[in-house]
Motif scaffolding. Structure first.
Motif, PDB file in Angstrom:
ATOM      1  N   GLU A 145     -19.849  -7.639  -7.707  1.00  0.00           N
ATOM      2  CA  GLU A 145     -18.677  -8.482  -7.504  1.00  0.00           C
ATOM      3  C   GLU A 145     -17.407  -7.651  -7.531  1.00  0.00           C
ATOM      4  O   GLU A 145     -16.371  -8.102  -7.993  1.00  0.00           O
ATOM      5  N   SER A 146     -17.473  -6.441  -7.015  1.00  0.00           N
ATOM      6  CA  SER A 146     -16.314  -5.567  -6.974  1.00  0.00           C
ATOM      7  C   SER A 146     -15.317  -6.051  -5.933  1.00  0.00           C
ATOM      8  O   SER A 146     -15.698  -6.503  -4.858  1.00  0.00           O
TER       9      SER A 146
ATOM     10  N   ARG B 173      -5.896  -1.947  -1.870  1.00  0.00           N
ATOM     11  CA  ARG B 173      -5.003  -0.899  -1.363  1.00  0.00           C
ATOM     12  C   ARG B 173      -3.657  -0.940  -2.084  1.00  0.00           C
ATOM     13  O   ARG B 173      -2.642  -0.550  -1.524  1.00  0.00           O
ATOM     14  N   ILE B 174      -3.631  -1.398  -3.306  1.00  0.00           N
ATOM     15  CA  ILE B 174      -2.366  -1.527  -4.030  1.00  0.00           C
ATOM     16  C   ILE B 174      -1.683  -0.175  -4.180  1.00  0.00           C
ATOM     17  O   ILE B 174      -0.487  -0.048  -3.899  1.00  0.00           O
ATOM     18  N   ALA B 175      -2.414   0.838  -4.630  1.00  0.00           N
ATOM     19  CA  ALA B 175      -1.811   2.155  -4.851  1.00  0.00           C
ATOM     20  C   ALA B 175      -1.215   2.709  -3.557  1.00  0.00           C
ATOM     21  O   ALA B 175      -0.115   3.280  -3.562  1.00  0.00           O
ATOM     22  N   MET B 176      -1.916   2.542  -2.444  1.00  0.00           N
ATOM     23  CA  MET B 176      -1.417   3.027  -1.168  1.00  0.00           C
ATOM     24  C   MET B 176      -0.124   2.313  -0.778  1.00  0.00           C
ATOM     25  O   MET B 176       0.852   2.953  -0.360  1.00  0.00           O
TER      26      MET B 176
ATOM     27  N   VAL C 283      -3.261 -11.323   2.452  1.00  0.00           N
ATOM     28  CA  VAL C 283      -4.030 -10.897   1.278  1.00  0.00           C
ATOM     29  C   VAL C 283      -5.203  -9.996   1.657  1.00  0.00           C
ATOM     30  O   VAL C 283      -5.530  -9.050   0.930  1.00  0.00           O
ATOM     31  N   GLU C 284      -5.810 -10.220   2.826  1.00  0.00           N
ATOM     32  CA  GLU C 284      -6.956  -9.399   3.233  1.00  0.00           C
ATOM     33  C   GLU C 284      -6.559  -7.981   3.620  1.00  0.00           C
ATOM     34  O   GLU C 284      -7.420  -7.113   3.739  1.00  0.00           O
TER      35      GLU C 284
ATOM     36  N   SER D   3     -10.392  -6.664  -0.559  1.00  0.00           N
ATOM     37  CA  SER D   3     -11.615  -6.830   0.216  1.00  0.00           C
ATOM     38  C   SER D   3     -12.831  -6.778  -0.706  1.00  0.00           C
ATOM     39  O   SER D   3     -12.785  -6.150  -1.758  1.00  0.00           O
ATOM     40  N   THR D   4     -13.905  -7.403  -0.269  1.00  0.00           N
ATOM     41  CA  THR D   4     -15.173  -7.298  -1.000  1.00  0.00           C
ATOM     42  C   THR D   4     -15.948  -6.065  -0.563  1.00  0.00           C
ATOM     43  O   THR D   4     -16.948  -5.712  -1.173  1.00  0.00           O
TER      44      THR D   4
END
Length: 79
Positions: A3-4, A8-11, A60-61, A65-66
């Motif tokens: 369920e990870s 891309r928050i850091a980017m 949001v996508e 992402s899954t």
């Protein structure tokens, strides 16, 4: 089944010159929460994911992402 949640928050932060603390204050969480999200140690609530997407003004996508995101700027090389 894993369920990870990949992100891309850091980017996005790096592109825009935003610190973890600045993002955290903008979306109403502790700055350490942003670090946990970036490292994949914590999955955001739907509300938090939407707040982060709203902050960066992207769907949001684009951020979450899954499936792992492909690496940017690297071409596949065959030997």
């Amino acid at each position: 089944m894993s369920e990870s949640i990949y992100n891309r928050i850091a980017m996005l932060r790096a592109e825009r010159g935003i610190s973890r603390r600045q993002l955290a204050e903008a979306v109403g969480v502790h700055y350490q929460t942003i670090g946990y999200l970036e490292r994949g140690e914590y999955s955001p609530s739907l509300y938090l994911a939407l707040r982060i997407a709203e902050y960066f003004e992207v769907p949001v996508e684009v951020i979450f992402s899954t499936q792992p995101f492909p690496r940017l700027g690297r071409e596949e090389r065959t030997a």
